[in-house]
Design an enzyme around this catalytic site. Structure first.
Site, PDB file in Angstrom:
ATOM      1  N   GLU A  38      -5.105   0.837   1.058  1.00  0.00           N
ATOM      2  CA  GLU A  38      -5.933  -0.586   0.972  1.00  0.00           C
ATOM      3  C   GLU A  38      -7.016  -0.676   0.250  1.00  0.00           C
ATOM      4  O   GLU A  38      -7.307  -1.595  -0.533  1.00  0.00           O
ATOM      5  CB  GLU A  38      -6.148  -1.171   2.336  1.00  0.00           C
ATOM      6  CG  GLU A  38      -4.581  -1.536   3.125  1.00  0.00           C
ATOM      7  CD  GLU A  38      -4.097  -2.689   2.518  1.00  0.00           C
ATOM      8  OE1 GLU A  38      -4.847  -3.510   1.857  1.00  0.00           O
ATOM      9  OE2 GLU A  38      -2.721  -2.898   2.812  1.00  0.00           O
ATOM     10  N   SER A  82       0.928  -1.218   0.111  1.00  0.00           N
ATOM     11  CA  SER A  82       0.030  -0.019   0.005  1.00  0.00           C
ATOM     12  C   SER A  82       0.803   1.389  -0.079  1.00  0.00           C
ATOM     13  O   SER A  82       0.316   2.216  -0.338  1.00  0.00           O
ATOM     14  CB  SER A  82      -1.052  -0.135   1.392  1.00  0.00           C
ATOM     15  OG  SER A  82      -0.171   0.046   2.596  1.00  0.00           O
ATOM     16  N   HIS A  83       2.014   1.251   0.318  1.00  0.00           N
ATOM     17  CA  HIS A  83       3.166   2.287   0.021  1.00  0.00           C
ATOM     18  C   HIS A  83       4.337   1.928  -0.626  1.00  0.00           C
ATOM     19  O   HIS A  83       5.255   2.636  -0.366  1.00  0.00           O
ATOM     20  CB  HIS A  83       3.296   2.745   1.472  1.00  0.00           C
ATOM     21  CG  HIS A  83       2.078   3.589   2.067  1.00  0.00           C
ATOM     22  ND1 HIS A  83       0.996   2.877   2.764  1.00  0.00           N
ATOM     23  CD2 HIS A  83       1.713   4.913   2.389  1.00  0.00           C
ATOM     24  CE1 HIS A  83       0.096   3.646   3.157  1.00  0.00           C
ATOM     25  NE2 HIS A  83       0.252   4.810   2.890  1.00  0.00           N
TER      26      HIS A  83
HETATM   27  P1  NDP Z   1      -1.668  -2.649   9.381  1.00  0.00           P
HETATM   28  O1  NDP Z   1      -2.952  -3.086   9.857  1.00  0.00           O
HETATM   29  O2  NDP Z   1      -1.225  -3.463   8.115  1.00  0.00           O
HETATM   30  O3  NDP Z   1      -0.347  -2.933  10.376  1.00  0.00           O
HETATM   31  C1  NDP Z   1      -0.312  -2.120  11.647  1.00  0.00           C
HETATM   32  C2  NDP Z   1       0.799  -2.520  12.480  1.00  0.00           C
HETATM   33  O4  NDP Z   1       0.288  -3.804  12.940  1.00  0.00           O
HETATM   34  C3  NDP Z   1       2.042  -3.127  11.583  1.00  0.00           C
HETATM   35  O5  NDP Z   1       3.308  -2.404  12.491  1.00  0.00           O
HETATM   36  C4  NDP Z   1       1.928  -4.541  11.524  1.00  0.00           C
HETATM   37  O6  NDP Z   1       3.153  -5.354  11.658  1.00  0.00           O
HETATM   38  C5  NDP Z   1       1.221  -4.871  12.912  1.00  0.00           C
HETATM   39  N1  NDP Z   1       0.378  -6.139  12.910  1.00  0.00           N
HETATM   40  C6  NDP Z   1      -0.353  -6.577  12.023  1.00  0.00           C
HETATM   41  N2  NDP Z   1      -0.886  -7.648  12.346  1.00  0.00           N
HETATM   42  C7  NDP Z   1      -0.457  -7.993  13.485  1.00  0.00           C
HETATM   43  C8  NDP Z   1      -0.381  -9.311  14.261  1.00  0.00           C
HETATM   44  N3  NDP Z   1      -1.439 -10.130  14.098  1.00  0.00           N
HETATM   45  N4  NDP Z   1       0.185  -9.226  15.521  1.00  0.00           N
HETATM   46  C9  NDP Z   1       1.152  -7.968  15.898  1.00  0.00           C
HETATM   47  N5  NDP Z   1       1.355  -7.105  14.973  1.00  0.00           N
HETATM   48  C10 NDP Z   1       0.428  -7.002  13.858  1.00  0.00           C
HETATM   49  O7  NDP Z   1      -1.382  -1.083   8.962  1.00  0.00           O
HETATM   50  P2  NDP Z   1      -2.405   0.023   8.083  1.00  0.00           P
HETATM   51  O8  NDP Z   1      -2.917  -0.601   7.075  1.00  0.00           O
HETATM   52  O9  NDP Z   1      -3.180   0.578   9.299  1.00  0.00           O
HETATM   53  O10 NDP Z   1      -1.405   1.076   7.633  1.00  0.00           O
HETATM   54  C11 NDP Z   1      -0.426   0.645   6.557  1.00  0.00           C
HETATM   55  C12 NDP Z   1       0.597   1.745   6.480  1.00  0.00           C
HETATM   56  O11 NDP Z   1       0.109   2.813   5.988  1.00  0.00           O
HETATM   57  C13 NDP Z   1       1.277   2.113   7.605  1.00  0.00           C
HETATM   58  O12 NDP Z   1       2.548   2.033   7.238  1.00  0.00           O
HETATM   59  C14 NDP Z   1       1.141   3.731   7.543  1.00  0.00           C
HETATM   60  O13 NDP Z   1       2.254   4.496   8.311  1.00  0.00           O
HETATM   61  C15 NDP Z   1       0.773   3.938   6.280  1.00  0.00           C
HETATM   62  N6  NDP Z   1       0.121   5.202   6.219  1.00  0.00           N
HETATM   63  C16 NDP Z   1       0.466   6.419   5.806  1.00  0.00           C
HETATM   64  C17 NDP Z   1      -0.527   7.448   5.744  1.00  0.00           C
HETATM   65  C18 NDP Z   1       0.040   8.791   5.426  1.00  0.00           C
HETATM   66  O14 NDP Z   1      -0.684   9.802   5.351  1.00  0.00           O
HETATM   67  N7  NDP Z   1       1.301   8.846   5.151  1.00  0.00           N
HETATM   68  C19 NDP Z   1      -1.863   7.300   6.085  1.00  0.00           C
HETATM   69  C20 NDP Z   1      -2.503   6.148   6.565  1.00  0.00           C
HETATM   70  C21 NDP Z   1      -1.480   4.999   6.687  1.00  0.00           C
HETATM   71  P3  NDP Z   1       3.562  -6.135   9.992  1.00  0.00           P
HETATM   72  O15 NDP Z   1       3.864  -5.194   9.277  1.00  0.00           O
HETATM   73  O16 NDP Z   1       4.792  -6.760  10.560  1.00  0.00           O
HETATM   74  O17 NDP Z   1       2.302  -6.983   9.797  1.00  0.00           O
HETATM   75  O1  PYC Z   2      -3.185   4.995   2.891  1.00  0.00           O
HETATM   76  O2  PYC Z   2      -4.312   6.323   4.125  1.00  0.00           O
HETATM   77  C1  PYC Z   2      -3.320   6.321   3.362  1.00  0.00           C
HETATM   78  C2  PYC Z   2      -2.740   7.383   2.987  1.00  0.00           C
HETATM   79  C3  PYC Z   2      -3.112   8.607   2.957  1.00  0.00           C
HETATM   80  C4  PYC Z   2      -1.984   9.418   2.451  1.00  0.00           C
HETATM   81  C5  PYC Z   2      -1.011   8.661   2.266  1.00  0.00           C
HETATM   82  N1  PYC Z   2      -1.415   7.180   2.580  1.00  0.00           N
END
Ligand code: NDP
Ligand code: PYC
Length: 345
Positions: A189, A47-48
């Protein structure tokens, strides 16, 4: 069988950097952007990963990010607050510029913050939190996004997906790192589900009338939901306050007003806090790093996994076997490299 191509991490870095240079980014912007996008692919965080290149270029083409920006450090000598102005460029080169001063200040004072202003930010936060833990410091990173998430009890987009990351350094291994959107899932996602023609899991989003939906199109037109109900809603609000209002930068609704769309990467600020565990624990019994290991062992001892372990396994695999891309992904990289900004509608 689907055709695939496997590239080394260095080869993918070179290719992504070349795409950004071809699109008119300067070396500082292109290098930092390519590092964070390739890290996403390397760690199996699609996703990134490379899918974000198009959005970054679309933002350049729309004139909403400066491709030739050179970030400026205001070291704010002696203060716990280090500031970097991204000068309208991407957040990643601004972060790379500020992190040495942040680490030096946190080691000296016990705690320090890096404030990044006037940046476009689209990346995952774990590369930044890992840059802090690699200095032997604990880190917290957060930023707003644009209004796409309804607060719990509400029915319209207001908060951003506001990512929140934490890292703790481990002397003999990969750090403890979590990094997540404060919405149920990252917006990336939802977009990936839309592209794949897949329905969303229940509980991720509501449509424009406020009704629950599993249709990605309806979710993108409606609102996403905070994770953990009122708890995620409150953490998302805290991020608007600390990494928007407190640092004198835009909140998620203000970002959406400024951009007028969620198809471009958001423009706002970012807050990074670095803490020295030794400084905080000084004079108290026990070594904080050894005590943390006891805690991690107890978690794993129950059969649970630590966050980021999936990424670290993927990283090791990529380092030894390379990064595998589909034919469609390679075709898109070739197209972007050939056409530059002309490839963007
Ligand atoms: P996820 O729900 O995929 O993962 C969240 C965290 O939980 C990760 O560190 C993951 O580790 C961990 N995790 C997942 N499953 C388990 C488990 N069963 N047990 C323990 N730990 C677990 O993340 P999101 O989809 O919420 O976010 C994905 C990315 O999007 C992030 O990197 C975030 O920074 C980015 N993002 C960026 C934005 C922006 O504006 N720049 C906005 C929103 C999101 P692991 O990776 O090892 O599975
Ligand atoms: O995945 O939610 C997201 C996001 C927003 C801006 C960058 N990533």
């Amino acid at each position: 069988m689907t055709q695939t191509t496997t590239l080394s991490i260095a080869a993918l870095q070179e290719r992504v950097e070349a795409i950004f240079l071809k699109a008119g980014l300067n070396g500082v912007q292109a290098g930092a952007l390519a590092r964070v996008i390739v890290a996403g692919e390397r760690d199996a965080c699609k996703s990134h990963g490379i899918y974000r290149i198009e959005g970054a270029l679309r933002t350049v083409k729309a004139g909403k990010v400066k491709p030739d920006a050179v970030p400026e450090l205001d070291g704010n000598e002696g203060s716990a607050i280090v500031k970097v102005n991204a000068k309208g460029g991407f957040a990643n080169p601004a972060f790379e510029l500020g992190v040495p001063a942040l680490a030096e200040r946190a080691r000296k004072l016990g705690i320090a913050a890096l404030v990044i202003n006037d940046c476009t930010h689209f990346s995952a936060l774990w590369p930044e939190v890992e840059a802090v833990t690699s200095e032997g410091l604990a880190g917290l990173v957060m930023c707003p996004s644009y209004a796409t998430v309804a607060p719990t009890g509400g029915n319209k987009p207001l908060l951003g997906t506001n990512p929140f990351a934490f890292g703790w350094p481990r002397p003999n291994g990969s750090p403890y790192v979590f990094d997540f959107a404060t919405s149920v899932a990252a917006r990336g996602e939802i977009e990936l589900h839309r592209r794949a023609g897949k329905q969303l899991p229940e509980g991720w989003a509501i449509d424009a009338d406020g009704n629950p939906t599993t249709d990605p199109e309806a979710a993108l037109a409606g609102a996403m939901l905070p994770f953990g109900g009122h708890k995620g809603s409150a953490i998302g609000t805290m991020i608007e306050l600390l990494a928007g209002i407190m640092i004198g930068d835009l909140t998620s609704p203000e970002v959406l007003d400024y951009l007028g769309t969620t198809t471009l990467a958001p423009f706002h600020g970012e807050l990074i806090i670095a803490m020295s565990p030794e400084a905080f624990a000084k004079g108290r019994p026990g070594d904080p790093f050894a005590r943390a290991e006891t805690l991690f062992e107890a978690i794993v001892g129950q059969g649970a996994r630590l966050p980021s372990q999936r990424r670290f396994v993927a990283r090791t695999k990529s380092e030894t076997e390379g990064i595998t891309l589909t034919a469609a992904e390679v075709g898109q990289l070739d197209h972007l490299l050939e056409k530059g900004l002309d490839a963007i509608a």
